[in-house]
Design a protein around this motif. Sequence first.
Motif, mmCIF file in Angstrom:
data_model
loop_
_atom_site.group_PDB
_atom_site.id
_atom_site.type_symbol
_atom_site.label_atom_id
_atom_site.label_comp_id
_atom_site.label_asym_id
_atom_site.label_seq_id
_atom_site.Cartn_x
_atom_site.Cartn_y
_atom_site.Cartn_z
ATOM 1 N N ASP A 1 -1.361 14.413 -11.683
ATOM 2 C CA ASP A 1 -0.345 14.310 -10.557
ATOM 3 C C ASP A 1 -1.027 13.699 -9.363
ATOM 4 O O ASP A 1 -0.424 13.018 -8.707
ATOM 5 C CB ASP A 1 0.595 15.549 -10.369
ATOM 6 C CG ASP A 1 1.467 15.901 -11.505
ATOM 7 O OD1 ASP A 1 2.009 15.085 -12.352
ATOM 8 O OD2 ASP A 1 1.939 17.266 -11.511
ATOM 9 N N ILE B 1 -1.822 10.221 -9.925
ATOM 10 C CA ILE B 1 -0.991 9.320 -9.915
ATOM 11 C C ILE B 1 -0.379 8.861 -8.506
ATOM 12 O O ILE B 1 -0.027 7.862 -8.120
ATOM 13 C CB ILE B 1 0.394 9.852 -10.711
ATOM 14 C CG1 ILE B 1 -0.043 9.653 -12.023
ATOM 15 C CG2 ILE B 1 1.834 9.086 -10.290
ATOM 16 C CD1 ILE B 1 0.821 10.529 -13.045
ATOM 17 N N ALA B 2 -0.344 10.121 -7.594
ATOM 18 C CA ALA B 2 0.019 9.921 -6.194
ATOM 19 C C ALA B 2 -0.874 9.069 -5.430
ATOM 20 O O ALA B 2 -0.397 8.149 -4.800
ATOM 21 C CB ALA B 2 0.162 11.435 -5.552
ATOM 22 N N GLN C 1 -0.164 5.497 -6.657
ATOM 23 C CA GLN C 1 0.994 4.896 -6.151
ATOM 24 C C GLN C 1 0.709 4.396 -4.767
ATOM 25 O O GLN C 1 1.374 3.344 -4.200
ATOM 26 C CB GLN C 1 2.213 6.037 -5.967
ATOM 27 C CG GLN C 1 2.694 5.979 -7.516
ATOM 28 C CD GLN C 1 3.752 7.212 -7.529
ATOM 29 O OE1 GLN C 1 3.636 8.145 -6.864
ATOM 30 N NE2 GLN C 1 4.767 7.081 -8.651
ATOM 31 N N ARG C 2 0.051 5.150 -3.979
ATOM 32 C CA ARG C 2 -0.450 4.812 -2.562
ATOM 33 C C ARG C 2 -1.215 3.653 -2.540
ATOM 34 O O ARG C 2 -1.012 2.672 -1.861
ATOM 35 C CB ARG C 2 -1.196 5.780 -1.690
ATOM 36 C CG ARG C 2 -0.399 6.952 -1.372
ATOM 37 C CD ARG C 2 -1.244 7.983 -0.270
ATOM 38 N NE ARG C 2 -2.622 8.064 -0.530
ATOM 39 C CZ ARG C 2 -3.249 9.295 -1.254
ATOM 40 N NH1 ARG C 2 -2.109 10.104 -1.668
ATOM 41 N NH2 ARG C 2 -4.356 9.422 -1.467
ATOM 42 N N ARG D 1 -1.140 1.143 -4.979
ATOM 43 C CA ARG D 1 -0.320 0.001 -5.460
ATOM 44 C C ARG D 1 0.558 -0.274 -4.070
ATOM 45 O O ARG D 1 0.968 -1.597 -3.858
ATOM 46 C CB ARG D 1 0.544 0.629 -6.377
ATOM 47 C CG ARG D 1 1.503 -0.589 -6.868
ATOM 48 C CD ARG D 1 2.568 -0.179 -8.060
ATOM 49 N NE ARG D 1 3.364 0.907 -7.326
ATOM 50 C CZ ARG D 1 4.192 1.702 -8.111
ATOM 51 N NH1 ARG D 1 4.039 1.690 -9.303
ATOM 52 N NH2 ARG D 1 4.742 2.615 -7.671
ATOM 53 N N SER D 2 1.065 0.575 -3.360
ATOM 54 C CA SER D 2 2.051 0.161 -2.175
ATOM 55 C C SER D 2 1.034 -0.456 -1.119
ATOM 56 O O SER D 2 1.634 -1.283 -0.327
ATOM 57 C CB SER D 2 2.661 1.444 -1.557
ATOM 58 O OG SER D 2 1.877 2.203 -0.807
#
Length: 175
Positions: free
Chosen positions: A105, A108-109, A112-113, A115-116
């Motif tokens: 988790d 993944i977080a 995602q950061r 990727r953004s």
Amino acid sequence: MSVIDTPERDEPRLSVGQVAKRADVAVSALHFYENKGLIRSWRNNGNQRRYKKDVLRRIAIIKAGQKMGITLAEIKQTLMSLPHSDTPSKDDWARMSSIWRTQLDEKIAYMQRVRSMIDGCIGCGCLSMSRCPIYNPDDMVAQAGNGAVLIDSPEQAKNAKSCYDMENHNKGTSE
């Protein structure tokens, strides 16, 4: 056959070749796992490695962890909670997977950061991007630390992007 004549159930009898074949790994992988302290072997009278059957389950756990992106160091730390003489049980797997779920988790977080922010400034201080979400005058982000500090600080990155967006919106309306 008497009880004395029956071999010990957990006696190390599997050769390195047998384990490699049954676990579907290279012999060199077994040696590597052993050197890293993930599995254990014993030496027979001929100084050849022998493994207990529980090594097959341990290798399956190692391979599953690796497929999930768990590092060997994290796998080792988790396996260290198991006694070397016991085959990991269903309860052991439940405990390990719960620990790994939390780690996944977090990864993944983080991803995602990343990727953004992948197409914008990551706060490295290079000042080479022509349209950086922050202008970073005088390399101000360097005060927050070394490296790509905005990736590891989502709140700071969000604030920097908001400032950039407001500044560029104001420039667009004043021109």
